[in-house]
Design an enzyme around this catalytic site. Structure first.
Site, PDB file in Angstrom:
ATOM      1  N   ASP A  20       5.215  13.044 -22.231  1.00  0.00           N
ATOM      2  CA  ASP A  20       5.489  14.302 -21.532  1.00  0.00           C
ATOM      3  C   ASP A  20       6.698  15.038 -22.122  1.00  0.00           C
ATOM      4  OD1 ASP A  20       4.985  16.203 -19.580  1.00  0.00           O
ATOM      5  OD2 ASP A  20       6.313  15.230 -18.114  1.00  0.00           O
ATOM      6  N   GLY A  21       6.695  16.354 -21.958  1.00  0.00           N
ATOM      7  CA  GLY A  21       7.878  17.147 -22.315  1.00  0.00           C
ATOM      8  C   GLY A  21       7.712  18.029 -23.550  1.00  0.00           C
TER       9      GLY A  21
ATOM     10  N   GLY B 126       6.156  20.888 -23.868  1.00  0.00           N
ATOM     11  CA  GLY B 126       6.350  22.302 -23.554  1.00  0.00           C
ATOM     12  C   GLY B 126       7.834  22.625 -23.435  1.00  0.00           C
TER      13      GLY B 126
ATOM     14  N   ARG C  87       4.645  26.886 -26.730  1.00  0.00           N
ATOM     15  CA  ARG C  87       4.401  25.487 -26.348  1.00  0.00           C
ATOM     16  C   ARG C  87       3.680  24.684 -27.437  1.00  0.00           C
ATOM     17  NH1 ARG C  87       4.784  24.059 -21.056  1.00  0.00           N
ATOM     18  NH2 ARG C  87       3.051  22.610 -21.293  1.00  0.00           N
TER      19      ARG C  87
ATOM     20  N   HIS D 237       3.653  20.532 -28.872  1.00  0.00           N
ATOM     21  CA  HIS D 237       2.536  19.584 -28.983  1.00  0.00           C
ATOM     22  C   HIS D 237       2.426  19.071 -30.419  1.00  0.00           C
ATOM     23  CE1 HIS D 237       1.524  20.448 -24.940  1.00  0.00           C
ATOM     24  NE2 HIS D 237       1.063  21.669 -25.153  1.00  0.00           N
TER      25      HIS D 237
ATOM     26  N   SER E 237      -4.811  14.668 -19.328  1.00  0.00           N
ATOM     27  CA  SER E 237      -5.237  14.189 -18.012  1.00  0.00           C
ATOM     28  C   SER E 237      -6.422  14.998 -17.499  1.00  0.00           C
ATOM     29  CB  SER E 237      -4.078  14.289 -17.018  1.00  0.00           C
ATOM     30  OG  SER E 237      -3.897  15.629 -16.607  1.00  0.00           O
TER      31      SER E 237
ATOM     32  N   GLU F 150      -6.373  16.589 -14.992  1.00  0.00           N
ATOM     33  CA  GLU F 150      -5.798  17.808 -14.399  1.00  0.00           C
ATOM     34  C   GLU F 150      -5.352  18.813 -15.469  1.00  0.00           C
ATOM     35  OE1 GLU F 150      -4.981  14.627 -13.156  1.00  0.00           O
ATOM     36  OE2 GLU F 150      -6.449  15.042 -11.595  1.00  0.00           O
TER      37      GLU F 150
ATOM     38  N   LEU G  86      -2.983  -4.094 -33.110  1.00  0.00           N
ATOM     39  CA  LEU G  86      -2.710  -3.315 -31.898  1.00  0.00           C
ATOM     40  C   LEU G  86      -3.955  -2.564 -31.415  1.00  0.00           C
ATOM     41  CD1 LEU G  86      -0.455  -1.935 -30.026  1.00  0.00           C
ATOM     42  CD2 LEU G  86      -0.504  -0.090 -31.699  1.00  0.00           C
TER      43      LEU G  86
ATOM     44  N   ARG H 209       8.246   6.771 -19.264  1.00  0.00           N
ATOM     45  CA  ARG H 209       8.035   8.207 -19.045  1.00  0.00           C
ATOM     46  C   ARG H 209       9.247   8.965 -19.572  1.00  0.00           C
ATOM     47  NH1 ARG H 209       4.718  11.904 -14.882  1.00  0.00           N
ATOM     48  NH2 ARG H 209       5.132  13.820 -16.013  1.00  0.00           N
TER      49      ARG H 209
ATOM     50  N   SER I 154       1.792  10.802 -12.204  1.00  0.00           N
ATOM     51  CA  SER I 154       0.851  11.846 -12.620  1.00  0.00           C
ATOM     52  C   SER I 154      -0.563  11.299 -12.871  1.00  0.00           C
ATOM     53  CB  SER I 154       1.371  12.579 -13.864  1.00  0.00           C
ATOM     54  OG  SER I 154       2.622  13.168 -13.597  1.00  0.00           O
TER      55      SER I 154
END
Ligand code: IPE
Ligand code: IPE
Ligand code: MG
Length: 263
Positions: free
Chosen positions: A43-44, A46, A56, A60, A88, A90, A154, A211, A219
């Site tokens: 996250d973060g 933007g 933005r 990314h 996500s 959302e 991995l 996070r 989230s």
């Protein structure tokens, strides 16, 4: 283990303060108590771009570099599972342009990185409602899964169109179908039954959740699997996040006492 990794990193990042800091921190890791499964909410992006007066999109794009570094570091550390939250259920609420950028970056990442991922033995494992993704993304994922399926290192769970609630709904439906058809009885349903019907079936739950970017929430990420996961939090924005932060997280994780409800 420490010597092998320190040597590897000295070759890659030969000079500079950060190399020295990294080595000091690396020496603090207890190699016998490495997390088997690390989950990260990337996250973060933007905010990173905004703070530089950039659109933005640049955040990314910069975030992809962090992903590269962290995947490599986890692979070098012999972490078994890394789950990264990339999109996500959302996130479709965002402007179409931004959604397109995120999808394009993902496709670009997969085609550009697949050779190196394979060299490192990484197995790409997308999780989420994948059939709802754009055809180009589905194709790139199919390619990455196919090319990396025999790898033994991995496991990289790429959470895409992922939602914890959707995942649980899908599991409940699959279980209900089995009950309906008579292959499973209601009293047989237990924790294992549910776990086995999640996207992460067969994998250990995350030991550590990271996070970045300062927000304290899950989230809709891995709602079931995080039941006893240790949380680690930082205000560092994802595009600035590098292995030094990951090592900090691991060292702190190793100082925690995990009780799982016991004493
Ligand atoms: C994470 O960064 C990327 C995705 C959610 C896909 P954000 O785009 O959420 O960045 P912020 O939270 O707005 O800074
Ligand atoms: C979580 O970040 C999703 C991903 C990182 C892919 P969001 O930026 O979407 O989460 P909220 O809106 O801050 O809760
Ligand atoms: Mg965000």
């Amino acid at each position: 283990m420490y010597n092998r990794i320190a040597r590897l990193w000295r070759q890659k990042e030969p000079q500079g303060q950060s190399g020295a800091d990294l080595e000091k921190l690396l020496a603090k890791i207890d190699w016998n108590r490495m997390p088997r499964h690390i989950a990260i909410i990337m996250d973060g992006n933007g905010r990173w771009a905004n703070s530089r007066g950039l659109p933005r999109f640049f955040g990314h794009k910069a975030g992809v570099e962090s992903l590269r570094d962290i995947v490599r570091a986890c692979s070098e550390f012999n972490v078994q599972f890394l789950t990264v939250y990339a999109f996500s259920t959302e996130n479709w609420k965002r402007p179409q342009d931004e959604v397109n950028v995120l999808m394009d970056l993902l496709v670009e990442y997969l085609y550009k990185e697949i050779d190196e991922l394979c060299q490192e033995g990484v197995k790409v494992n997308p999780i989420g409602k994948l059939n709802e993704l754009p055809p180009g993304v589905i194709e790139a994922l199919r390619m990455a899964v196919e090319r990396s399926k025999i790898n033994k290192g991995l496991v990289l769970n790429l959470a895409l169109n992922y939602g914890g609630r959707t995942e649980i709904i899908e599991a409940v439906r699959a279980i209900a179908l089995k009950v309906n058809s008579g292959s499973l009885s209601v009293d047989q349903i237990d924790v294992n039954t549910v776990s086995q019907h999640l996207y992460t079936s067969g994998q250990p739950d995350p030991d550590l959740l990271i996070r970045p970017s300062g927000d304290f929430r899950v989230s809709n990420f891995l709602l079931w699997q995080l039941a006893y996961t240790e949380f680690w939090h930082t205000t560092v924005l994802w595009p600035d996040f590098r292995r030094i932060h990951l090592i900090n997280a691991i060292v702190e994780y190793q100082s925690r006492e995990r009780r799982f409800g016991g004493l």
